[in-house]
Design an enzyme around this catalytic site. Structure first.
Site, PDB file in Angstrom:
ATOM      1  N   ILE A  57       0.853  -1.195   0.000  1.00  0.00           N
ATOM      2  CA  ILE A  57       0.000   0.000   0.000  1.00  0.00           C
ATOM      3  C   ILE A  57       0.884   1.238   0.000  1.00  0.00           C
ATOM      4  O   ILE A  57       1.774   1.390   0.853  1.00  0.00           O
ATOM      5  CB  ILE A  57      -0.909   0.044   1.241  1.00  0.00           C
ATOM      6  CG1 ILE A  57      -1.833  -1.173   1.296  1.00  0.00           C
ATOM      7  CG2 ILE A  57      -1.743   1.327   1.254  1.00  0.00           C
ATOM      8  CD1 ILE A  57      -2.724  -1.185   2.523  1.00  0.00           C
ATOM      9  N   GLU A 169      -3.649   1.576  -2.188  1.00  0.00           N
ATOM     10  CA  GLU A 169      -3.287   2.983  -1.989  1.00  0.00           C
ATOM     11  C   GLU A 169      -4.167   3.602  -0.907  1.00  0.00           C
ATOM     12  O   GLU A 169      -5.213   3.075  -0.547  1.00  0.00           O
ATOM     13  CB  GLU A 169      -3.436   3.767  -3.292  1.00  0.00           C
ATOM     14  CG  GLU A 169      -4.655   3.440  -4.130  1.00  0.00           C
ATOM     15  CD  GLU A 169      -5.999   3.650  -3.455  1.00  0.00           C
ATOM     16  OE1 GLU A 169      -6.154   4.694  -2.787  1.00  0.00           O
ATOM     17  OE2 GLU A 169      -6.875   2.786  -3.576  1.00  0.00           O
ATOM     18  N   GLY A 310     -10.603   0.655  -1.945  1.00  0.00           N
ATOM     19  CA  GLY A 310      -9.166   0.870  -2.130  1.00  0.00           C
ATOM     20  C   GLY A 310      -8.391   0.033  -1.134  1.00  0.00           C
ATOM     21  O   GLY A 310      -8.815  -1.056  -0.747  1.00  0.00           O
ATOM     22  N   GLU A 311      -7.223   0.523  -0.738  1.00  0.00           N
ATOM     23  CA  GLU A 311      -6.347  -0.153   0.233  1.00  0.00           C
ATOM     24  C   GLU A 311      -5.767  -1.464  -0.295  1.00  0.00           C
ATOM     25  O   GLU A 311      -5.041  -2.143   0.413  1.00  0.00           O
ATOM     26  CB  GLU A 311      -7.080  -0.469   1.546  1.00  0.00           C
ATOM     27  CG  GLU A 311      -7.661   0.715   2.278  1.00  0.00           C
ATOM     28  CD  GLU A 311      -8.373   0.316   3.572  1.00  0.00           C
ATOM     29  OE1 GLU A 311      -8.287  -0.863   3.973  1.00  0.00           O
ATOM     30  OE2 GLU A 311      -9.011   1.191   4.181  1.00  0.00           O
ATOM     31  N   GLY A 312      -6.122  -1.854  -1.510  1.00  0.00           N
ATOM     32  CA  GLY A 312      -5.702  -3.160  -1.999  1.00  0.00           C
ATOM     33  C   GLY A 312      -6.649  -4.274  -1.610  1.00  0.00           C
ATOM     34  O   GLY A 312      -6.312  -5.459  -1.779  1.00  0.00           O
TER      35      GLY A 312
END
Length: 345
Positions: A57, A169, A310-312
């Protein structure tokens, strides 16, 4: 950056034959068969393995957040969420722990000074980008520095035994950057690229669209992909671009998450078109522009779970499917081994 070559198809026929000889009707494992074939071509082996799957991240802040018109959350949330990652409390922490996936956190350019932490990689380029409504988000030199830092992070992760990496991200305002990058790389009007981000209302989306159009009117569409990144991107997005390119250059499987990571991939694809040969597209985000991005890249996502966090998180959810693809190719019996009759015609 190393030149990324298209995948060699030398083993394609042998891999397909191995897949077809498993005790199942041809094609009956669907996308798992495609992933198994892709994994074998990336690793150039008939027996691909998924080693130490990892999510990296990258976090960064955006100068545009100062306008107060692109996001309902304050910029301070970026740093607060990085602390949440470090403390193990975010969605991506839960998923990675459940799925036994390693997690790497990178400060690409958060507007906050973090104390040293064993989980945090300090690659800070600056305390957030500049406001692209008035000037380019970063210099070309900063963009190159960020891309190089992303590449170095991936080199280190690969040196620890990882051959399958997903990206995530965090950055308040980064859906605005991704929307601008999408518009530049696809040629679509900004109205087709702007979505709700972290939860903007209809009026906020309209304000966001007007503001982003102002930025496009000021700077236009730079000719070089790296200059597009420098003008409208974030430090985390530029690092993601460099990280994706380096992962492909190292013959890793690259698991692409949602809207922001795909925006970084679009820049990487403009720089090195063969990069997508190494990519697995984890999911289709519920963020407005992501489906059009995937269509532009001629990519088919594995999952569609209406996620847009998000965050993967989407990349993490795809990891077990990739592992299952490699597992069936290696462990499932063939018709001959199981003494099961194959088709007669």
């Amino acid at each position: 950056m190393e030149n990324i070559t298209p995948l060699s198809r030398t083993l394609a026929a042998a891999l397909q034959d191995k897949i077809d000889q498993k005790t199942k009707p041809p094609g009956s494992l669907g996308r798992l068969e495609q992933i198994a074939l892709q994994a074998g071509l990336i690793q150039q082996t008939l027996s691909p393995v998924i080693n130490k799957p990892t999510i990296a991240i990258f976090a960064g802040d955006h100068g545009i957040a100062a306008e107060g018109r692109v996001n309902p959350y304050p910029q301070a949330v970026t740093a607060q969420m990085v602390y949440n990652f470090l403390q193990g409390g975010a969605a991506i922490n839960t998923l990675c722990q459940q799925l036994q996936v390693d997690l790497v956190i990178v400060d690409a350019g958060v507007n906050h000074s973090f104390a040293s932490h064993p989980m945090l990689n300090d690659c800070k380029i600056a305390y957030g980008t500049r406001n692209y409504l008035h000037e380019p988000a970063m210099s070309r030199e900063q963009c190159t520095e960020a891309m190089d830092a992303g590449a170095e992070i991936v080199q280190y992760i690969q040196s620890q035994g990882c051959n399958t990496i997903g990206f995530g991200e965090m950055g308040i305002g980064n859906t605005s950057s991704a929307s601008l990058l999408m518009s530049c790389f696809t040629g679509l009007p900004i109205t087709d690229c702007v979505g709700a981000g972290t939860g903007s209302s209809g009026q906020q989306i309209l304000q966001k669209t007007v503001l982003l159009q102002e930025a496009l009117n000021r700077h236009g569409v730079p000719e070089h992909p790296e200059q597009v990144l420098a003008t409208y991107g974030g430090f985390e997005i530029a690092m993601l671009c460099g990280a994706i390119l380096q992962a492909a250059a190292l013959n890793m499987m690259v698991v692409i998450d949602g809207f922001i990571v795909t925006a970084a991939l679009m820049a990487a694809h403009r720089l090195q078109p063969a990069v997508t040969d190494y990519c697995v597209f984890a999911h289709c985000s519920n963020e407005k522009g992501h489906l059009a991005m995937l269509q532009h890249l001629q990519a088919t996502p594995l999952l569609h779970l209406d996620m847009r966090l998000g965050e993967g998180t989407g990349a993490a959810m795809a990891m077990p499917l990739i592992q299952c693809a490699a597992a069936f190719l290696e462990n499932m019996a063939s018709f001959e081994e199981a003494q099961v009759s194959d088709r007669t015609s």
